[in-house]
Every structure is written in C-alpha cells, then in structure tokens.
Design an enzyme around this catalytic site. Structure first.
Site, mmCIF file in Angstrom:
data_model
loop_
_atom_site.group_PDB
_atom_site.id
_atom_site.type_symbol
_atom_site.label_atom_id
_atom_site.label_comp_id
_atom_site.label_asym_id
_atom_site.label_seq_id
_atom_site.Cartn_x
_atom_site.Cartn_y
_atom_site.Cartn_z
ATOM 1 N NE ARG A 1 26.395 34.857 37.746
ATOM 2 C CZ ARG A 1 27.054 35.995 37.543
ATOM 3 N NH1 ARG A 1 28.380 36.006 37.512
ATOM 4 N NH2 ARG A 1 26.399 37.118 37.365
ATOM 5 C CG ASP B 1 34.269 34.967 38.539
ATOM 6 O OD1 ASP B 1 33.067 35.089 38.840
ATOM 7 O OD2 ASP B 1 34.792 35.572 37.593
ATOM 8 C CE LYS C 1 35.162 39.052 36.058
ATOM 9 N NZ LYS C 1 33.959 38.340 36.499
ATOM 10 C CG HIS D 1 33.430 44.948 36.152
ATOM 11 N ND1 HIS D 1 33.910 43.907 35.392
ATOM 12 C CD2 HIS D 1 32.128 44.676 36.398
ATOM 13 C CE1 HIS D 1 32.943 43.031 35.209
ATOM 14 N NE2 HIS D 1 31.851 43.472 35.807
ATOM 15 C CB SER E 1 31.048 37.439 39.259
ATOM 16 O OG SER E 1 31.680 37.305 38.004
#
Length: 434
Positions: A168, A161, A187, A82, A183
C-alpha cells in the site's frame, strides 16, 4: 476462483463473499497471487470501498493468515495502543513505558513509515543496536521479564497484512478506510492484547482528513474489536499540526526521551495521558479516568516510566549510552532555519507537506527497499496560533547537505498560512468512543 474475477467484481463496486476474501488472503500469503494483482485489487478497494461485513471478514482473514498469539500464560491481561498515523507521532515511545510502569504488560507490534507518516520501528532503529526483529520466544521472554517489548511485525503474525502494508505504501492505496481498519485490527487481534486503545487522527497531517472520516474509521475498528471479544476504546485526536516539535526519526526519539525525563512538549504529554487513561480504565486498574491520569503522571514524576524505557532499550540490544545522552543520537550535518516571510499569526500548517518533505530529505521511503537516514527531519518552532515576526524561524530543517535543505524549503514555506487576526489553536482531542 480467479483473482482477475475478484478484481473485476470489486472494480464494479460489488461485494465479495467471506469465502472469496479468505481465498484471496490465503493466495496472497502463499505467493500464488502476485503483487501486481493485489495492487490492482487494493486500488479497486480504494476507489469502490468495502461494506462493514467485508471489512470484518478481511480483518479476520488477515489475522488468521499466521499465528494468533495468546499471552495469558505471561500475564492475566495485556494492553496495546495503535495510532492511525500522523506527523510527529511518537506516542508509543512514551505511552508504552508509562503503562508498563503501572504493571500492565505491553506486547506491541509496530510498523515502519507509511506514506507521509513516520513509523515507530524506524524511530527505534535510530538507537544504535536496537533490535526490532525478535523471535517469538525472545518476544515473550521480554514481555514477561520487562513488561514492555516493541518489535516489528513478526512474519508469523498476520503475514498477509505485512505484505499488503508494504504494498500500500508504494501503490497510492494507503488512504483506503477499509484497508486501514483491517490492517490495524488484524495486527491487534493476532498480537493477543486484551485491551486496545486506538488513536484515530484527523487533519492535514493524517490519513483521515476530516473529523467525520476519523469517526467512521474509529467506529469500524471499535466494532471489529468488540466482535472479537476485546476491550476497545478510540480517541479522536487532531493532526491539524504536528504532534510535538520533532518530525523525523532520531529527532522524535530525543523528544520522547525528554518527556520520559519529565519535560517535553505539552501536547505530546497530554495525548499520552489521555490515551493511557483509557488503557488503565479498560484494564480495570480503576474506573475513574482522573485517577488513571494521576497514576500515569506519577510514572513520569517518579522516573518509573523512564526506567521501563531504559530496560526495554537495554534488553532489545540498544546502546543505553545513547538514550542517557541523547546528543549521541544521529545528528544531521546541516541545520537550516526556515524563516517567516511576513509578520502574522500562524493560521494553518499542512502536515502532509511536512511529512513529504521529511521523506524527500531521506527520512522516509518512496520504495519498499529504500534506506532511511535517521538524522534528518524538522524541528517546529512556530505552531498554529503563534504570532511570528517576519524573519523569525518557523522551523529548522535537519538535512544531509545544503542542497537537500534548499530543495524542500519552498514546499515547507508553502505549508504555512498566516492571518492578520489571532487564531485559536486546534483542540488536541475531539472525542472518545468507548
């Protein structure tokens, strides 16, 4: 409990209990807490923060708001990566195929553009026919058969989320460190990966502006992952200028294809090798980072990474003719150079300004429902440290029309700063937290 009380508590800088956070996330997930109250709470978090315990509780509550995937019936170990987001960051499109080519299944849930930063899903949707929304059975089948699947976050995975992520983006609360950490990790935990590498970016083109902020965020996320029993590493990488040359959805897909075919910009290749080496070591294929790097380089040299990307696009419904001939990807009708106003060395590039310009061209969203033009964006010709002559191109604007290009040109020009003296390019990777 009442949502207004939790908003007020956080507004006043007071911590919330685990029970209060669980109640808040459950209520937002089932619709009893409306967007306007959640927006107010998110703004209070942005302004007042959360402590590590609250952040961990929020992460787990969001992860547990939907399904928690277990992929061990498909493979003994799965990996994921990520990025916290940056200008021109298309590493997933390269790294996923490289790692999958080594036999490490990649089951990735990715996001859309957020704030001034582009999203992997928007980029993949530049490929005609590519399906980013798959049911659970299909997703699992692709992980088993292809070893690589990149899809939009499922509505059944961390649904709280997913709603908060979109909220957001349009309420100026993207930059909140606890919300970013929760967040990302909610995930990752819900998607079931055993090994996770985090690309935590800092600089003008990232949500974390300073190295200190990036390090703090990385430490929070690594701690959350370890507490959840996952193998996690974080790479602190510079976003003091765009990654690669392309900024914009179809443009970035072209650039990723170039890397997978053995070319592409050196900084993009290098970052993918650094991130990939961490995953290979975490997964136990080798304990030596240099050996992991050589294994990954071989996937580019022998074409196996390209074959994985090709298979993913094919199995997810994408038109493979387009990736085989990248000129068939969407192309902007106007391509206008932005030239240097003086001779000098490029001292700094304001990445946020570039990202906002791409949004203004139609490559991002101001509202959740906005459509994206996949063809628009920027191609960077002058990078930090380069000597440019007056009148030579700094970048090329890819726009829907000349008016749109003209509107963003002043902001783009203001994003560049010049020096009479040579300037050292910024380091790409600052540190790795293991």
């Amino acid at each position: 409990m009442r949502m207004v009380d939790l908003i007020a508590r956080k507004r006043d800088g007071l911590p919330l209990t685990r029970e209060e956070i669980d109640w808040l996330i459950a209520g937002y997930s089932d619709g009893t807490i409306p967007d306007y109250q959640m927006s107010a709470w998110a703004m209070a978090v942005l302004l007042r923060g959360m402590d590590d315990r609250e952040t961990a509780d929020l992460t787990l509550a969001m992860a547990q708001s939907g399904d928690m995937l277990d992929l061990h019936d498909l493979a003994p170990i799965t990996v994921d990566k990520h990025s916290t987001g940056g200008i021109g960051d298309k590493t997933t499109l390269v790294l996923g195929p490289m790692v999958a080519a080594l036999g490490l299944p990649v089951a990735k849930m990715s996001g859309r553009g957020l704030g001034f930063s582009g999203g992997t899903i928007d980029k993949l949707e530049s490929i005609p026919g590519f399906q980013t929304t798959l049911d659970g059975a299909t997703f699992r089948r692709l992980v088993r058969e292809v070893g690589l699947a990149v899809v939009a976050q499922s509505g059944d995975l961390a649904p709280a989320d997913k709603r908060l992520y979109a909220l957001r983006d349009v309420t100026a609360t993207v930059e909140s460190m606890p919300l970013i950490a929760a967040s990302v990790m909610s995930k990752k935990l819900a998607a079931g990966a055993d090994c996770i590498v985090l690309d935590v970016k800092y600089g003008s083109g990232a949500f974390m502006r300073t190295l200190g902020e990036a390090r703090h965020l990385a430490q929070i996320m690594v701690k959350i992952g370890q507490l959840a029993g996952r193998r996690v590493a974080a790479v602190l990488s510079s976003m003091q200028q765009p990654l690669g040359q392309a900024v914009g959805n179809a443009l970035e897909v072209r650039e990723a294809i170039a890397v997978l075919r053995g070319g592409g910009p050196p900084d993009l290749v290098e970052l993918c090798l650094v991130l990939g080496s961490e995953l290979v070591v975490l997964a136990g294929l080798t304990q030596e980072p240099d050996e992991a790097r050589a294994m990954l380089q071989a996937t580019l040299a022998n074409g196996s990474a390209w074959a994985k990307f090709h298979a993913m696009v094919s199995h997810q419904g994408g038109d493979v003719r387009v990736i085989e001939q990248p000129d068939l990807l969407p192309v902007a009708p106007v391509q206008q150079p932005l030239v240097a106003p003086c001779t000098g060395y490029v001292a700094t590039i304001d990445g946020m300004a570039l990202g906002l310009a791409v949004n203004a061209l139609g490559g991002g969203r101001a509202r959740k429902e906005d459509l994206i033009d996949p063809a628009v964006g920027l191609m960077i010709q002058a990078r930090v440290g380069d000597l440019v002559e007056a009148g030579h191109p700094l970048l090329t604007i890819h726009a829907a029309d000349e008016s749109a290009a003209a509107q963003v040109a002043p902001a783009l020009l203001a994003a560049y700063r010049f020096s009479d003296q040579p300037v050292a390019p910024p380091a790409l990777v600052e540190a790795i937290l293991r």
